[in-house]
Design an enzyme around this catalytic site. Structure first.
Site, short mmCIF file in Angstrom:
data_model
loop_
_atom_site.label_atom_id
_atom_site.label_comp_id
_atom_site.label_asym_id
_atom_site.label_seq_id
_atom_site.Cartn_x
_atom_site.Cartn_y
_atom_site.Cartn_z
N GLU A 21 -5.26 -3.58 -1.58
CA GLU A 21 -6.36 -3.21 -1.46
C GLU A 21 -6.63 -1.98 -0.87
OE1 GLU A 21 -4.49 -5.67 -0.11
OE2 GLU A 21 -5.95 -7.17 0.56
N ARG A 22 -5.61 -1.15 -0.18
CA ARG A 22 -6.01 0.16 0.33
C ARG A 22 -5.98 1.08 -0.52
NH1 ARG A 22 -6.48 -3.25 3.57
NH2 ARG A 22 -4.95 -4.46 4.73
N LYS A 28 -1.37 -6.85 -9.36
CA LYS A 28 -2.35 -7.25 -8.15
C LYS A 28 -1.71 -6.17 -7.05
CE LYS A 28 -3.20 -8.43 -4.60
NZ LYS A 28 -3.59 -7.25 -3.36
N GLU A 65 8.90 -4.61 13.14
CA GLU A 65 8.51 -3.36 12.05
C GLU A 65 7.28 -2.52 12.47
OE1 GLU A 65 7.50 -4.29 7.99
OE2 GLU A 65 8.54 -2.27 7.58
N CYS A 74 9.38 1.61 3.49
CA CYS A 74 10.03 0.77 3.70
C CYS A 74 11.66 1.00 4.05
CB CYS A 74 10.24 -0.51 2.72
SG CYS A 74 10.87 0.17 1.26
N SER A 115 5.26 -6.92 3.07
CA SER A 115 5.81 -7.38 4.53
C SER A 115 6.49 -8.71 4.70
CB SER A 115 4.67 -7.28 5.44
OG SER A 115 3.60 -8.49 5.08
N PHE A 164 0.81 -1.21 0.03
CA PHE A 164 0.01 0.11 0.01
C PHE A 164 0.88 1.32 0.01
CE2 PHE A 164 0.66 0.03 4.65
CZ PHE A 164 0.82 1.48 4.63
P1 NAD Z 1 1.26 -6.62 3.02
O1 NAD Z 1 2.42 -7.64 3.11
O2 NAD Z 1 0.21 -6.78 3.99
O3 NAD Z 1 0.59 -6.75 1.31
C1 NAD Z 1 1.43 -6.59 0.29
C2 NAD Z 1 0.70 -7.29 -0.80
O4 NAD Z 1 0.34 -8.87 -0.43
C3 NAD Z 1 -0.83 -6.68 -1.07
O5 NAD Z 1 -0.91 -6.62 -2.29
C4 NAD Z 1 -1.68 -7.67 -0.39
O6 NAD Z 1 -2.83 -7.85 -1.09
C5 NAD Z 1 -1.03 -8.89 -0.44
N1 NAD Z 1 -1.23 -9.85 0.49
C6 NAD Z 1 -1.35 -9.62 1.87
N2 NAD Z 1 -1.51 -10.48 2.57
C7 NAD Z 1 -1.24 -11.57 1.98
C8 NAD Z 1 -1.39 -13.01 2.30
N3 NAD Z 1 -1.42 -13.57 3.39
N4 NAD Z 1 -1.08 -13.86 1.24
C9 NAD Z 1 -0.75 -13.31 -0.01
N5 NAD Z 1 -1.01 -12.22 -0.15
C10 NAD Z 1 -1.14 -11.23 0.66
O7 NAD Z 1 2.12 -5.31 2.91
P2 NAD Z 1 1.58 -3.78 3.22
O8 NAD Z 1 0.97 -3.46 4.55
O9 NAD Z 1 0.88 -3.44 2.04
O10 NAD Z 1 2.92 -2.96 2.94
C11 NAD Z 1 3.75 -2.53 3.94
C12 NAD Z 1 4.97 -3.59 4.01
O11 NAD Z 1 5.57 -3.79 2.76
C13 NAD Z 1 5.83 -3.14 5.25
O12 NAD Z 1 6.34 -4.30 5.74
C14 NAD Z 1 7.10 -2.62 4.32
O13 NAD Z 1 8.19 -2.60 4.90
C15 NAD Z 1 6.87 -3.28 3.14
N6 NAD Z 1 7.69 -2.85 1.85
C16 NAD Z 1 8.95 -3.22 1.46
C17 NAD Z 1 9.37 -2.65 0.49
C18 NAD Z 1 10.89 -3.09 -0.13
O14 NAD Z 1 11.35 -2.96 -0.86
N7 NAD Z 1 11.67 -3.93 0.93
C19 NAD Z 1 8.98 -1.64 -0.16
C20 NAD Z 1 7.71 -1.16 0.27
C21 NAD Z 1 6.84 -1.73 1.25
#
Ligand code: NAD
Length: 498
Positions: free
Chosen positions: A178-179, A175, A384, A283, A228, A151
């Site tokens: 959702e936010r 994909k 985190e 991140c 994440s 998001f």
């Molecule tokens: P998230 O992991 O909740 O969601 C990321 C994606 O995965 C979304 O599209 C979501 O729909 C999908 N998803 C969520 N739960 C899932 C599951 N159980 N099974 C399969 N798919 C699933 O992350 P978020 O809250 O949207 O974003 C924040 C996180 O992303 C933080 O941990 C941040 O550090 C990380 N991030 C990392 C980087 C990097 O390059 N390392 C960059 C940006 C964000």
């Protein structure tokens, strides 16, 4: 009034979903529901995969220069619609408008890099590797690829993947989170307007159920994920088990080491932006300041405390705020929970964001929080938080600071503030982390380098963008050529090059 329904973008047009499942999309500044987002079922997912599969061959067969022309035009259109796209980002993410414009700019830098694809995709050629034999290698697209994004950067992170994936000749199913789905949907429209053929860039909205289908469908050749750490680990393992190429970036807990000789005013400025910009939902945000020596820590904490109390927190459209709300009410409550845990564990709560006047507003607002005397055993140090919370950890020596950075399970970014070149070089050389800043708090690599962390911040081999992006989205083929001039007879021994 019912919130408008958001569907998918498949085959070059917005389409209503087959699925009846939805998730609310909020405006974090007001707390109101902006839209009901369709969560793709098997029928929606098949439609996206079919559209991407049907488009793959013709797009992959176009010349790289021809594909680059579409990317050039896409960049132009994104710039022409910069304010509109930034407003969509802010409306669903909550980050301030200047930050949203900055995110778009950083994403477009990857599109600009990808416009050079005719050069970037060049193979290798060896003339005369043996008598009358030449050898060359080339790169070809994979086919249909799935891009799954978080998001916190609804334009930049998709563009990290879209640039190299589309330029190298793949068709994509994005994909998004959702936010904040409206920005990715708009980007797909702009791609079509730029001349991107139907089916080359599809947006499939959904949740875990949708992701699971993409991870297991045999038509999907590769999965690029950012999000994440628990989900990154799961995506990496599941996609690999189903024979797919995968890259999966995870979470972070970025440390900033402040040595006693650092310019503390400069370090304070840098820490304020890095810890509280975008409400800490980056991140590459700094969430831990490791300060060497009590005198340095006392001085730094005093400077930070004044600035954290003075943070201007408001909705993105209001007069020039430093930061906006966090993304959802659930996320605000989760961050507040961590603040309570830190205080209960004995950390010094210098500024408590839960008490900021912004929290009386309707949206998902939280003030900036500053903790001092945090210890490595505390959950606010280990985990985190992904919010506007900065933890100061006091250590005695630079070696102790390095050891903390090295032993933390995350290794995305790290920074050091010092005037000592030797100390900085030694730190950058030894620290176990993917991206290092020397007097730079958010060392995000530019598009022509690649982005990626170490340890639990990234899984699988390839980083995002740069040459790693080109490598990830292509397969290498190596061709050995001989044009025989006469009968050489059969050979039954292992061919050797002479
Ligand atoms: P998230 O992991 O909740 O969601 C990321 C994606 O995965 C979304 O599209 C979501 O729909 C999908 N998803 C969520 N739960 C899932 C599951 N159980 N099974 C399969 N798919 C699933 O992350 P978020 O809250 O949207 O974003 C924040 C996180 O992303 C933080 O941990 C941040 O550090 C990380 N991030 C990392 C980087 C990097 O390059 N390392 C960059 C940006 C964000």
């Amino acid at each position: 009034m019912n919130a408008p329904r958001l569907g998918h973008y498949i085959g070059g047009a917005r389409v209503a979903a087959h699925s009846q499942r939805t998730a609310p999309v909020f405006d974090p500044s007001t707390g109101t529901e902006r839209a009901a987002l369709s969560l793709a079922d098997a029928v929606d997912t098949s439609a996206a995969i079919t559209a991407a599969s049907n488009a793959a061959s013709a797009w992959g067969e176009r010349s790289a220069s021809d594909r680059a022309q579409v990317l050039f035009k896409f960049r132009e259109l994104c710039l022409a619609h910069r304010d509109e796209v930034a407003a969509l980002i802010s409306a669903e993410h909550g980050k301030v408008l200047a930050d949203a414009r900055g995110e778009l700019q950083r994403g477009l830098e990857v599109i600009e890099f990808a416009c050079g694809i005719p050069h970037l995709m060049k193979g290798e050629f060896s003339d005369g590797v043996s008598r009358g034999i030449d050898m060359h290698s080339l790169r070809q697209p994979l086919g249909v690829v799935a891009l799954i994004t978080p998001f916190n950067f609804p334009a930049m992170v998709p563009m990290w993947m879209l640039g190299p994936a589309l330029a190298t000749g793949n068709t994509v199913i994005l994909k998004p989170s959702e936010r904040d789905p409206s920005c990715p949907l708009r980007l797909a429209e702009l791609w079509t307007e730029a001349g991107g053929p139907p089916g080359t860039f599809n947006v499939l909205n959904g949740d875990k159920e949708t992701v699971d289908r993409l991870l297991t469908d045999p038509a999907v050749q590769a999965v690029s994920f950012v999000g994440s750490t628990p989900v990154a680990r799961y995506v990496n393992e599941t996609a690999a088990k189903h024979g797919k190429r995968v890259q999966a970036m995870g979470g972070a807990k970025n440390h900033c080491v402040v040595l006693p000789d650092a310019d503390l005013d400069q370090a304070t400025d840098a820490l304020m932006g890095a810890a509280y910009g975008s409400a800490g939902e980056r991140c590459m945000a700094i969430s831990v300041a490791v300060v060497v020596g009590d005198a340095t820590a006392d001085a730094l904490v005093a400077k930070l405390a004044t600035r954290v109390r003075a943070l201007r927190i408001a909705a993105p459209g209001e007069a020039d705020p430093d930061m906006g709300p966090v993304v959802t009410a659930a996320h605000r409550d989760r961050i507040s929970g961590y603040i309570a845990e830190g205080a209960a564990a004995g950390a010094t709560l210098v500024v408590d964001g839960r008490a900021h006047e912004c929290t009386t507003r309707q949206g998902f607002f939280l003030g900036g929080t500053l903790f001092d005397r945090v210890t490595p055993a505390m959950s606010i140090y280990q985990e985190e938080i992904f919010g506007p919370v900065l933890c100061v950890v006091r250590v005695a020596t630079a070696e102790d600071a390095l050891a903390l950075c090295d032993t933390h399970r995350y290794g995305n970014g790290v920074a050091i503030f010092t005037r000592n070149g030797g100390a900085a070089r030694d730190f950058a050389h030894r620290v176990r982390c993917g991206m290092i800043g020397i007097n730079v708090a958010i060392p995000v690599p530019l598009a022509f380098y690649s982005f990626g962390g170490w340890k639990e911040s990234a899984f699988a081999d390839h980083n995002q963008h740069g040459m790693d992006g080109v490598r990830f989205f292509t397969r290498v083929k190596t061709v050995t050529t001989r044009w025989p001039s006469g009968g050489d007879g059969a050979s039954f021994t292992m061919p050797v090059l002479r």
